[in-house]
Design a protein around this motif. Structure first.
Motif, PDB file in Angstrom:
ATOM      1  N   VAL A  56      35.600  26.574   9.376  1.00  0.00           N
ATOM      2  CA  VAL A  56      35.316  27.138   8.061  1.00  0.00           C
ATOM      3  C   VAL A  56      35.568  26.117   6.951  1.00  0.00           C
ATOM      4  O   VAL A  56      34.928  26.170   5.901  1.00  0.00           O
ATOM      5  CB  VAL A  56      36.111  28.444   7.796  1.00  0.00           C
ATOM      6  N   ALA A  57      36.500  25.174   7.197  1.00  0.00           N
ATOM      7  CA  ALA A  57      36.712  24.111   6.210  1.00  0.00           C
ATOM      8  C   ALA A  57      35.487  23.213   6.119  1.00  0.00           C
ATOM      9  O   ALA A  57      35.120  22.751   5.030  1.00  0.00           O
ATOM     10  CB  ALA A  57      37.944  23.291   6.573  1.00  0.00           C
ATOM     11  N   ARG A  58      34.831  22.971   7.266  1.00  0.00           N
ATOM     12  CA  ARG A  58      33.607  22.154   7.287  1.00  0.00           C
ATOM     13  C   ARG A  58      32.389  22.930   6.824  1.00  0.00           C
ATOM     14  O   ARG A  58      31.405  22.349   6.392  1.00  0.00           O
ATOM     15  CB  ARG A  58      33.329  21.625   8.704  1.00  0.00           C
ATOM     16  N   HIS A  59      32.448  24.249   6.968  1.00  0.00           N
ATOM     17  CA  HIS A  59      31.283  25.089   6.667  1.00  0.00           C
ATOM     18  C   HIS A  59      31.654  26.207   5.692  1.00  0.00           C
ATOM     19  O   HIS A  59      31.649  27.394   6.052  1.00  0.00           O
ATOM     20  CB  HIS A  59      30.716  25.686   7.949  1.00  0.00           C
ATOM     21  N   HIS A  71      40.028  27.351  -3.954  1.00  0.00           N
ATOM     22  CA  HIS A  71      39.999  26.873  -5.343  1.00  0.00           C
ATOM     23  C   HIS A  71      41.031  27.600  -6.206  1.00  0.00           C
ATOM     24  O   HIS A  71      41.748  26.972  -7.003  1.00  0.00           O
ATOM     25  CB  HIS A  71      38.594  27.038  -5.921  1.00  0.00           C
ATOM     26  N   THR A  72      41.121  28.902  -6.040  1.00  0.00           N
ATOM     27  CA  THR A  72      42.096  29.640  -6.842  1.00  0.00           C
ATOM     28  C   THR A  72      43.523  29.276  -6.438  1.00  0.00           C
ATOM     29  O   THR A  72      44.389  29.091  -7.299  1.00  0.00           O
ATOM     30  CB  THR A  72      41.886  31.157  -6.699  1.00  0.00           C
ATOM     31  N   LEU A  73      43.767  29.162  -5.135  1.00  0.00           N
ATOM     32  CA  LEU A  73      45.110  28.826  -4.686  1.00  0.00           C
ATOM     33  C   LEU A  73      45.492  27.398  -5.073  1.00  0.00           C
ATOM     34  O   LEU A  73      46.645  27.128  -5.412  1.00  0.00           O
ATOM     35  CB  LEU A  73      45.219  29.011  -3.166  1.00  0.00           C
ATOM     36  N   SER A  74      44.525  26.484  -5.024  1.00  0.00           N
ATOM     37  CA  SER A  74      44.795  25.102  -5.444  1.00  0.00           C
ATOM     38  C   SER A  74      45.194  25.061  -6.910  1.00  0.00           C
ATOM     39  O   SER A  74      46.101  24.320  -7.315  1.00  0.00           O
ATOM     40  CB  SER A  74      43.560  24.229  -5.210  1.00  0.00           C
ATOM     41  N   THR A  75      44.513  25.884  -7.720  1.00  0.00           N
ATOM     42  CA  THR A  75      44.828  25.935  -9.151  1.00  0.00           C
ATOM     43  C   THR A  75      46.193  26.554  -9.391  1.00  0.00           C
ATOM     44  O   THR A  75      46.996  26.049 -10.196  1.00  0.00           O
ATOM     45  CB  THR A  75      43.747  26.752  -9.888  1.00  0.00           C
ATOM     46  N   SER A 100      42.364  18.834   0.644  1.00  0.00           N
ATOM     47  CA  SER A 100      42.628  17.475   1.118  1.00  0.00           C
ATOM     48  C   SER A 100      42.944  17.486   2.609  1.00  0.00           C
ATOM     49  O   SER A 100      43.369  18.508   3.168  1.00  0.00           O
ATOM     50  CB  SER A 100      43.801  16.866   0.353  1.00  0.00           C
ATOM     51  N   GLU A 101      42.765  16.354   3.246  1.00  0.00           N
ATOM     52  CA  GLU A 101      43.050  16.269   4.680  1.00  0.00           C
ATOM     53  C   GLU A 101      44.520  16.541   4.963  1.00  0.00           C
ATOM     54  O   GLU A 101      44.864  17.198   5.954  1.00  0.00           O
ATOM     55  CB  GLU A 101      42.658  14.894   5.215  1.00  0.00           C
ATOM     56  N   ALA A 102      45.405  16.062   4.101  1.00  0.00           N
ATOM     57  CA  ALA A 102      46.833  16.298   4.307  1.00  0.00           C
ATOM     58  C   ALA A 102      47.151  17.796   4.252  1.00  0.00           C
ATOM     59  O   ALA A 102      47.924  18.311   5.074  1.00  0.00           O
ATOM     60  CB  ALA A 102      47.645  15.546   3.252  1.00  0.00           C
ATOM     61  N   ALA A 103      46.541  18.497   3.296  1.00  0.00           N
ATOM     62  CA  ALA A 103      46.781  19.938   3.174  1.00  0.00           C
ATOM     63  C   ALA A 103      46.199  20.689   4.357  1.00  0.00           C
ATOM     64  O   ALA A 103      46.814  21.635   4.880  1.00  0.00           O
ATOM     65  CB  ALA A 103      46.188  20.456   1.870  1.00  0.00           C
ATOM     66  N   LEU A 104      45.009  20.287   4.797  1.00  0.00           N
ATOM     67  CA  LEU A 104      44.385  20.943   5.953  1.00  0.00           C
ATOM     68  C   LEU A 104      45.209  20.716   7.216  1.00  0.00           C
ATOM     69  O   LEU A 104      45.363  21.624   8.034  1.00  0.00           O
ATOM     70  CB  LEU A 104      42.965  20.430   6.146  1.00  0.00           C
ATOM     71  N   ALA A 105      45.729  19.497   7.378  1.00  0.00           N
ATOM     72  CA  ALA A 105      46.542  19.204   8.556  1.00  0.00           C
ATOM     73  C   ALA A 105      47.819  20.036   8.556  1.00  0.00           C
ATOM     74  O   ALA A 105      48.247  20.551   9.611  1.00  0.00           O
ATOM     75  CB  ALA A 105      46.877  17.714   8.597  1.00  0.00           C
ATOM     76  N   ALA A 106      48.432  20.197   7.384  1.00  0.00           N
ATOM     77  CA  ALA A 106      49.640  21.011   7.278  1.00  0.00           C
ATOM     78  C   ALA A 106      49.332  22.476   7.577  1.00  0.00           C
ATOM     79  O   ALA A 106      50.097  23.161   8.266  1.00  0.00           O
ATOM     80  CB  ALA A 106      50.255  20.865   5.886  1.00  0.00           C
ATOM     81  N   ARG A 107      48.207  22.939   7.049  1.00  0.00           N
ATOM     82  CA  ARG A 107      47.803  24.320   7.311  1.00  0.00           C
ATOM     83  C   ARG A 107      47.503  24.527   8.794  1.00  0.00           C
ATOM     84  O   ARG A 107      47.867  25.547   9.381  1.00  0.00           O
ATOM     85  CB  ARG A 107      46.567  24.663   6.471  1.00  0.00           C
TER      86      ARG A 107
END
Length: 214
Positions: A104-107, A180-184, A192-199
């Motif tokens: 879902v991150a890619r799509h 987007h809302t959570l990032s804000t 970011s890749e770092a955030a996705l890896a942590a998630r």
């Protein structure tokens, strides 16, 4: 008298035109949903005309159905390619969790389509036999992974495959749908890749932690 078959080149052009329409429709539907999507825009994006679009798909609603079914089929094809039946239970479950987040991150268009269809209370998806058929084998695969995990003493015996899959997909879907809302709100770039890896690591720990025997 028998009619001569159409030349292969004509079939190729027709297939290419149909694919361009589907690609354009995916982009338009993902951006604006079914209600907000405009056939004129889909035709313009695809380099086709409205008459040709209606000849191939009949209506905007039928085009939506095809796009939705293809989106589900594409995800399931990649999910099947994981071949989790050939992996040890913990590795198999880890692969499923990671895949569903990363897919879902890619799509993000897949998330957008599902969100839009939910606004229609899955009225169009309810008409699709092909999508439902895609998920029966998936549940059997997940059921097998859970069974093997129980036999290996690695998974709890009372895990329900449907509930487990709902948790796996929701952990990724919510994250991407609200990125987007959570990032804000939190002042971080969750894309970011770092955030996705942590998630990804967190999602794996959540699912495996639940499945761990008491």
């Amino acid at each position: 008298m028998d009619l001569l078959p159409e030349p292969p080149a004509r079939h190729g052009r027709a297939a290419a035109t149909r694919q361009r329409i589907l690609d354009a429709a995916l982009a338009e539907f993902a951006a604006n949903g079914l209600s907000g999507a405009r056939v004129d825009e889909i035709a313009a994006r695809s380099g086709a005309n409205k008459r040709m679009l209606y000849a191939y798909f009949g209506s905007k609603e039928e085009l939506w159905m095809v796009v939705l079914e293809r989106a589900y089929a594409a995800k399931r094809a990649e999910e099947r390619a994981l071949a989790v039946n050939n992996l040890p239970p913990v590795e198999a479950m880890t692969a499923l969790v990671r895949f569903n987040l990363r897919y879902v991150a890619r799509h993000p268009e897949f998330v957008a389509l599902l969100n839009a269809e939910n606004l229609h209370r899955a009225a169009y998806l309810a008409r699709s036999e092909s999508v439902r058929a895609l998920y029966s084998p998936l549940l059997e695969v997940l059921r097998d992974v859970l069974r093997r995990g129980v036999e290996a003493g690695q998974f709890r015996a009372d895990a329900d495959p449907v509930q487990c899959y709902l948790t796996i997909v929701s952990l990724g879907h919510f994250y991407v749908a609200n990125m987007h809302t959570l990032s804000t709100i939190f002042g971080v770039d969750l894309g970011s890749e770092a955030a996705l890896a942590a998630r990804e690591q967190h999602c794996v720990q959540v699912v495996l932690g639940y499945l761990r025997p008491a």
